[in-house]
Design a protein around this motif. Structure first.
Motif, PDB file in Angstrom:
ATOM      1  N   ASN A 235       0.836  -1.193   0.000  1.00 21.55           N
ATOM      2  CA  ASN A 235       0.000   0.000   0.000  1.00 21.55           C
ATOM      3  C   ASN A 235       0.878   1.253   0.000  1.00 21.55           C
ATOM      4  O   ASN A 235       0.707   2.164  -0.804  1.00 21.55           O
ATOM      5  CB  ASN A 235      -0.907  -0.031   1.240  1.00 21.55           C
ATOM      6  CG  ASN A 235      -1.919   1.085   1.211  1.00 21.55           C
ATOM      7  OD1 ASN A 235      -2.391   1.460   0.138  1.00 21.55           O
ATOM      8  ND2 ASN A 235      -2.229   1.640   2.371  1.00 21.55           N
TER       9      ASN A 235
ATOM     10  N   ALA B 260       3.230   1.366  -3.248  1.00 24.38           N
ATOM     11  CA  ALA B 260       2.455   1.678  -4.451  1.00 24.38           C
ATOM     12  C   ALA B 260       2.179   3.172  -4.510  1.00 24.38           C
ATOM     13  O   ALA B 260       2.162   3.775  -5.587  1.00 24.38           O
ATOM     14  CB  ALA B 260       1.143   0.898  -4.442  1.00 24.38           C
ATOM     15  N   ASP B 261       1.992   3.766  -3.345  1.00 24.14           N
ATOM     16  CA  ASP B 261       1.734   5.199  -3.273  1.00 24.14           C
ATOM     17  C   ASP B 261       2.977   5.992  -3.695  1.00 24.14           C
ATOM     18  O   ASP B 261       2.909   6.833  -4.591  1.00 24.14           O
ATOM     19  CB  ASP B 261       1.316   5.545  -1.833  1.00 24.14           C
ATOM     20  CG  ASP B 261       0.947   7.007  -1.685  1.00 24.14           C
ATOM     21  OD1 ASP B 261       0.853   7.706  -2.722  1.00 24.14           O
ATOM     22  OD2 ASP B 261       0.755   7.453  -0.547  1.00 24.14           O
TER      23      ASP B 261
ATOM     24  N   GLN C  72       4.014   5.924  -7.508  1.00 25.10           N
ATOM     25  CA  GLN C  72       2.940   6.185  -8.474  1.00 25.10           C
ATOM     26  C   GLN C  72       3.511   6.616  -9.811  1.00 25.10           C
ATOM     27  O   GLN C  72       4.448   7.409  -9.873  1.00 25.10           O
ATOM     28  CB  GLN C  72       2.019   7.276  -7.935  1.00 25.10           C
ATOM     29  CG  GLN C  72       0.971   6.712  -6.999  1.00 25.10           C
ATOM     30  CD  GLN C  72      -0.096   7.735  -6.676  1.00 25.10           C
ATOM     31  OE1 GLN C  72      -0.902   8.066  -7.537  1.00 25.10           O
ATOM     32  NE2 GLN C  72      -0.090   8.226  -5.456  1.00 25.10           N
ATOM     33  N   GLY C  73       2.914   6.064 -10.873  1.00 27.40           N
ATOM     34  CA  GLY C  73       3.359   6.431 -12.210  1.00 27.40           C
ATOM     35  C   GLY C  73       4.516   5.592 -12.713  1.00 27.40           C
ATOM     36  O   GLY C  73       4.883   5.657 -13.882  1.00 27.40           O
ATOM     37  N   LYS C  74       5.116   4.760 -11.851  1.00 29.75           N
ATOM     38  CA  LYS C  74       6.261   3.941 -12.290  1.00 29.75           C
ATOM     39  C   LYS C  74       5.827   2.596 -12.853  1.00 29.75           C
ATOM     40  O   LYS C  74       6.661   1.842 -13.353  1.00 29.75           O
ATOM     41  CB  LYS C  74       7.213   3.701 -11.105  1.00 29.75           C
ATOM     42  CG  LYS C  74       7.895   4.966 -10.604  1.00 29.75           C
ATOM     43  CD  LYS C  74       9.372   4.917 -10.903  1.00 29.75           C
ATOM     44  CE  LYS C  74      10.069   6.136 -10.323  1.00 29.75           C
ATOM     45  NZ  LYS C  74      11.409   6.310 -10.884  1.00 29.75           N
ATOM     46  N   ASN C  75       4.533   2.265 -12.712  1.00 27.73           N
ATOM     47  CA  ASN C  75       4.009   1.017 -13.271  1.00 27.73           C
ATOM     48  C   ASN C  75       4.790  -0.196 -12.762  1.00 27.73           C
ATOM     49  O   ASN C  75       5.373  -0.962 -13.526  1.00 27.73           O
ATOM     50  CB  ASN C  75       4.044   1.087 -14.796  1.00 27.73           C
ATOM     51  CG  ASN C  75       3.125   0.071 -15.431  1.00 27.73           C
ATOM     52  OD1 ASN C  75       2.218  -0.460 -14.782  1.00 27.73           O
ATOM     53  ND2 ASN C  75       3.380  -0.237 -16.690  1.00 27.73           N
TER      54      ASN C  75
ATOM     55  N   SER D  68      -5.625  -1.581  -3.313  1.00 25.62           N
ATOM     56  CA  SER D  68      -4.699  -0.453  -3.193  1.00 25.62           C
ATOM     57  C   SER D  68      -3.720  -0.398  -4.356  1.00 25.62           C
ATOM     58  O   SER D  68      -3.810   0.482  -5.212  1.00 25.62           O
ATOM     59  CB  SER D  68      -3.970  -0.513  -1.847  1.00 25.62           C
ATOM     60  OG  SER D  68      -3.017  -1.552  -1.828  1.00 25.62           O
ATOM     61  N   ALA D  69      -2.780  -1.340  -4.409  1.00 30.17           N
ATOM     62  CA  ALA D  69      -1.764  -1.298  -5.463  1.00 30.17           C
ATOM     63  C   ALA D  69      -2.418  -1.365  -6.843  1.00 30.17           C
ATOM     64  O   ALA D  69      -2.060  -0.636  -7.763  1.00 30.17           O
ATOM     65  CB  ALA D  69      -0.774  -2.444  -5.280  1.00 30.17           C
TER      66      ALA D  69
ATOM     67  N   TYR E  53      -3.748   2.749  -7.097  1.00 34.07           N
ATOM     68  CA  TYR E  53      -2.502   3.342  -7.577  1.00 34.07           C
ATOM     69  C   TYR E  53      -2.105   2.903  -8.979  1.00 34.07           C
ATOM     70  O   TYR E  53      -1.015   3.215  -9.450  1.00 34.07           O
ATOM     71  CB  TYR E  53      -1.375   3.032  -6.580  1.00 34.07           C
ATOM     72  CG  TYR E  53      -1.622   3.608  -5.206  1.00 34.07           C
ATOM     73  CD1 TYR E  53      -1.658   4.993  -5.019  1.00 34.07           C
ATOM     74  CD2 TYR E  53      -1.828   2.788  -4.107  1.00 34.07           C
ATOM     75  CE1 TYR E  53      -1.899   5.532  -3.760  1.00 34.07           C
ATOM     76  CE2 TYR E  53      -2.067   3.313  -2.850  1.00 34.07           C
ATOM     77  CZ  TYR E  53      -2.103   4.690  -2.677  1.00 34.07           C
ATOM     78  OH  TYR E  53      -2.342   5.222  -1.455  1.00 34.07           O
ATOM     79  N   ASN E  54      -2.968   2.121  -9.630  1.00 34.12           N
ATOM     80  CA  ASN E  54      -2.713   1.727 -11.027  1.00 34.12           C
ATOM     81  C   ASN E  54      -1.392   1.009 -11.258  1.00 34.12           C
ATOM     82  O   ASN E  54      -0.735   1.202 -12.274  1.00 34.12           O
ATOM     83  CB  ASN E  54      -2.747   2.949 -11.939  1.00 34.12           C
ATOM     84  CG  ASN E  54      -4.164   3.313 -12.270  1.00 34.12           C
ATOM     85  OD1 ASN E  54      -4.992   2.417 -12.508  1.00 34.12           O
ATOM     86  ND2 ASN E  54      -4.458   4.597 -12.243  1.00 34.12           N
ATOM     87  N   GLN E  55      -0.975   0.238 -10.266  1.00 34.67           N
ATOM     88  CA  GLN E  55       0.244  -0.554 -10.466  1.00 34.67           C
ATOM     89  C   GLN E  55      -0.164  -1.945 -10.952  1.00 34.67           C
ATOM     90  O   GLN E  55      -1.352  -2.250 -11.048  1.00 34.67           O
ATOM     91  CB  GLN E  55       1.013  -0.671  -9.145  1.00 34.67           C
ATOM     92  CG  GLN E  55       1.215   0.646  -8.418  1.00 34.67           C
ATOM     93  CD  GLN E  55       2.380   1.458  -8.952  1.00 34.67           C
ATOM     94  OE1 GLN E  55       2.863   1.208 -10.056  1.00 34.67           O
ATOM     95  NE2 GLN E  55       2.834   2.429  -8.174  1.00 34.67           N
TER      96      GLN E  55
END
Lengths: 313, 442
Positions: free
Chosen positions: A141, A144-145, A148-151, A168-169, A173-175
């Motif tokens: 959690n 992932a925050d 962010q944006g690093k995929n 969460s992840a 956070y779009n991971q």
């Protein structure tokens, strides 16, 4: 006369999942043939090799590893050195030290390590949690925050914590996340179904269907992967079409053949060599069974396996 | 094409005489169709029916026997492409590539790798003798290889040299891997004269197919296919396509075992050879030839082979007995678990890692895991007590503490009743908890 070749191309294919961003981003899966069968049809994305580093630094008891990382003092140094291995496609940060039954490092401490690494490395990252599913939920959690944006790929979520990790992840956070199951096709499918029911799209998660070191029940790994690829490609089973990511080093570096010292087993020879051969043999067996990515520790293993993959493409 | 049970039934006498051992002709036909019975078991088949059937019901891949006595091995005979479909029958054989100049330097290392793993002897089964131009020296080489008690592969496409080598060691039934599109007629004559298996190689699969077809037409069905191509990719494509043609498409021309020669495609890179040996053990190499075989390579490769070639219906078991670990003696604590190989190896590995001296006691639990064997009544207080009596543990070991798996903690009370004088201690549920547990226990 001559041989009548009959290529076995499937109409179904493995999902394509992207990890990382920019030039160095990698694509896992996408193929519509059995593992490494590049003679049946082009394999759109070659299997990838990840390098494992841990929050506890490198293993100084293995001479060749110690020599490779010699002079590295911080996690950033180690990460840069690991990312420079020929054949490395991504970096896997193992947070073993977070285990409440072990060093029990705090979430913030682990997050700091990950940030330090992420700041100096441009390879895609995978975050490998510790043995505790509960702790991993918290770890993932937080990490992932901050990433962010690093995929980033989070390895892994299990039955005990998939709701937290996926929410969460995965969703918040779009991971990317990895569904873990223990060497059984039905368990693998069940985890994928559960995750898809959380609302994750098929191209946002991969699976670790379990592994074993060569000689330690590897037949179950072979048959599980064989059957998964059969179902995914032959029967177009959408719940089994996720690419497979296999952390190999965490299995092979713990078995007797790798651990015992040369003093105790003089006829077995150098421990370094044994560690590499065990890792390489297991990784090759995983790839030919269906892994779309393997995670390895030793530079020689990374170089050899990536050379083998290139030779087969 | 494979025949269905009904097609076979039409050719039987339909007398239900039971002489074949099956209750009815229909039942017998079904068994034959599945490969569970041979058509010859029926004494009433007509000649024409037999001829028609034996061709159609012949296995898709031949079983080829090489070597004699201690060096005898069976290759091929597979019926499935994936082990979960049924089982693999002939494990991959590993060979080492030798030549006149390098034999003496390699042979001690080859012989050094020879050990037992779960009842199976692990060693280099074959020696691939490469012909490099001098017939007299070649004969000397193959004699030395033969004397090493390994199956010899004559890697030789020169007809005269092959004949000279066979003159020396034909009685050991080596493999003559030397036929190709140019010399197959002469090589075939040599192989036939000495009664040995003939290896066939070619520039590509088309040529291999035609050469095999020509050899079969000449009456030789005792073949092995060298699928080694120009590079790794081509070799893998060949190995898979040959096996797939035989088993999936029932093309019997390719229904033979295969040889993969890693010396040709990965010379000088031992670690890459380990990776490729792993690939070809899984995907269809009957014989794999490597530059060498160190202990470091052998440990994972032979372990992998043992795993992949186990029968899915028969669990791997270790022998019951006392296994002293970490320099244990009669005063060391006793630990017990089941004889299922996977459990044994996992537990054994963790116990060794703990460094604590102990006696691991393995009783016969039917080759099942802890909970399964407990549920089946094969791992109980009674079975453990019986084992302790049979193996005379009390006279061999002075220590009176027995550690049992956490998953069968329920056995503690009953064991204390059955083993008076013993202290029963319950270990963690999972093997991963054993190292801290044992260290603390000590």
């Amino acid at each position: 006369m001559g041989f009548k070749s009959s290529p076995q191309k499937y109409s179904a294919s493995i999902n394509e999942v992207v990890i990382g961003t920019g030039d160095k981003a990698i694509k896992l899966g996408g193929e519509n043939v059995k593992p490494l069968y590049s003679f049946d049809a082009e394999i759109v994305n070659a299997p990838k090799v990840g390098v494992e580093i841990t929050d506890e630094g490198y293993d100084k008891t293995v001479a060749s590893l110690a020599a490779y990382y010699a002079g590295c003092e911080t996690m950033a140094d180690i990460a840069k050195k690991a990312a420079a291995m020929p054949g490395a496609d991504f970096l896997a940060i193992n947070l073993d030290g977070a285990d409440p039954n072990g060093a029990n490092k705090s979430v913030d401490e682990c997050a700091a390590i990950v940030s330090e690494v992420a700041a100096v490395v441009d390879l895609p990252l995978a975050i490998v949690g510790c043995k505790s599913a509960e702790k991993n939920s918290e770890l993932f959690n937080k990490i992932a925050d901050i990433l962010q944006g690093k995929n980033v790929l989070f390895i892994s979520c299990k039955e005990e914590n998939y709701k937290n990790v996926a929410a969460s992840a995965g969703l918040a956070y779009n991971q990317k996340i990895c569904a873990e199951s223990a060497v059984d096709i039905n368990l693998a499918k069940q985890m994928n179904v559960l995750i898809s029911q959380m609302g994750l799209k098929a191209d946002t998660y991969v699976m670790n269907v379990g592994s074993a070191a060569a000689g330690y029940g590897f037949e179950y790994v072979v048959s599980t992967m064989d059957r998964i690829k059969d179902a995914a490609l032959g029967q177009n089973d959408a719940q089994l079409q996720m690419p497979i990511v296999t952390p190999v080093s965490s299995e092979t570096w713990g078995v007797k053949e790798t651990i015992v010292t040369e003093e105790d087993y003089p006829e077995w020879g150098s421990r370094d060599d044994r560690a590499v051969q065990m890792e390489v043999c297991t990784a090759a067996a995983c790839l030919v069974s269906g892994s779309n990515a393997v995670i390895l520790r030793h530079p020689e293993s990374v170089a050899t396996i990536s050379k083998m993959i290139a030779a087969l493409m | 094409m494979a025949l269905k049970g009904l097609d076979i039934f039409k050719l039987t006498p339909k007398k239900n005489c039971k002489e074949c051992g099956s209750p009815t002709c229909m039942a017998f036909s079904m068994k034959v169709a599945q490969g569970a019975a041979a058509i010859e078991q029926c004494p009433h088949m007509s000649e024409e029916a037999l001829a028609k059937l034996s061709e159609a019901t012949a296995p898709p891949m031949k079983t080829i026997t090489v070597g004699v006595g201690e060096t005898e091995h069976k290759l091929g005979g597979e019926t499935v492409l994936y082990r979960h479909e049924k089982t693999y029958v002939s494990k991959t054989m590993y060979g080492v590539w030798v030549c006149e100049g390098c034999f003496d330097g390699k042979i001690d290392g080859i012989k050094a790798v020879d050990y037992d793993r779960i009842g199976e002897r692990m060693y280099v089964e074959m020696l691939n003798c490469k012909f490099t131009g001098d017939v007299a020296k070649y004969v000397e080489l193959v004699k030395k290889a033969d004397a090493a008690a390994r199956t010899v592969i004559l890697d030789c496409d020169d007809v005269a040299a092959a004949e000279a080598a066979l003159e020396a060691i034909a009685a050991s039934k080596p493999i003559l891997n030397g036929a190709n599109a140019a010399n197959y007629a002469d090589m075939n004559a040599v192989a036939a004269k000495y009664g040995v298996v003939l290896g066939v190689s070619a520039a590509n699969l088309d040529e291999l197919y035609d050469t095999v077809a020509a050899l079969e037409a000449a009456g030789n069905k005792n073949l092995i296919l060298d699928v080694t191509g120009a590079d790794v990719k081509e070799t893998f494509a060949n190995a898979v396509q040959v096996r797939r043609a035989a088993l999936k498409n029932q093309d019997r021309t390719f229904g033979y075992p295969s040889i993969v020669n890693l010396h040709k495609i990965a010379e000088g890179d031992a670690t890459l050879q380990t990776a490729l040996a792993s690939v070809f053990t899984m995907k269809y190499g009957s014989v794999i030839v490597m530059d060498g075989m160190s202990y470091a390579q052998a440990l994972p490769m032979y372990g992998l082979r043992q795993n992949v070639f186990t029968d899915p219906q028969k669990p791997m078991k270790v022998e019951p007995g006392i296994y002293p670990l970490n320099g244990a003696d009669e005063n060391s604590v006793c630990v017990t678990t089941v004889d299922f190989a996977l459990t044994y190896f996992t537990v054994n590995g963790e116990l060794e890692r703990s460094g604590v001296p102990m006696n691991l006691l393995i009783s016969d639990a039917g080759g099942l895991s802890v909970l399964t064997s407990w549920a089946a009544g094969k791992f109980s207080a009674g079975s453990i007590a019986k084992f302790m009596a049979e193996f005379e543990i009390e006279s061999k070991i002075k220590n009176r503490t027995l550690i049992i798996p956490g998953k069968v903690a329920v056995l503690k009370g009953e064991l204390e009743d059955k083993l008076p004088g013993w202290t029963i201690v319950v270990a963690p549920n999972e093997a991963t908890g054993l190292v801290p547990f044992m260290k603390e226990y000590k």
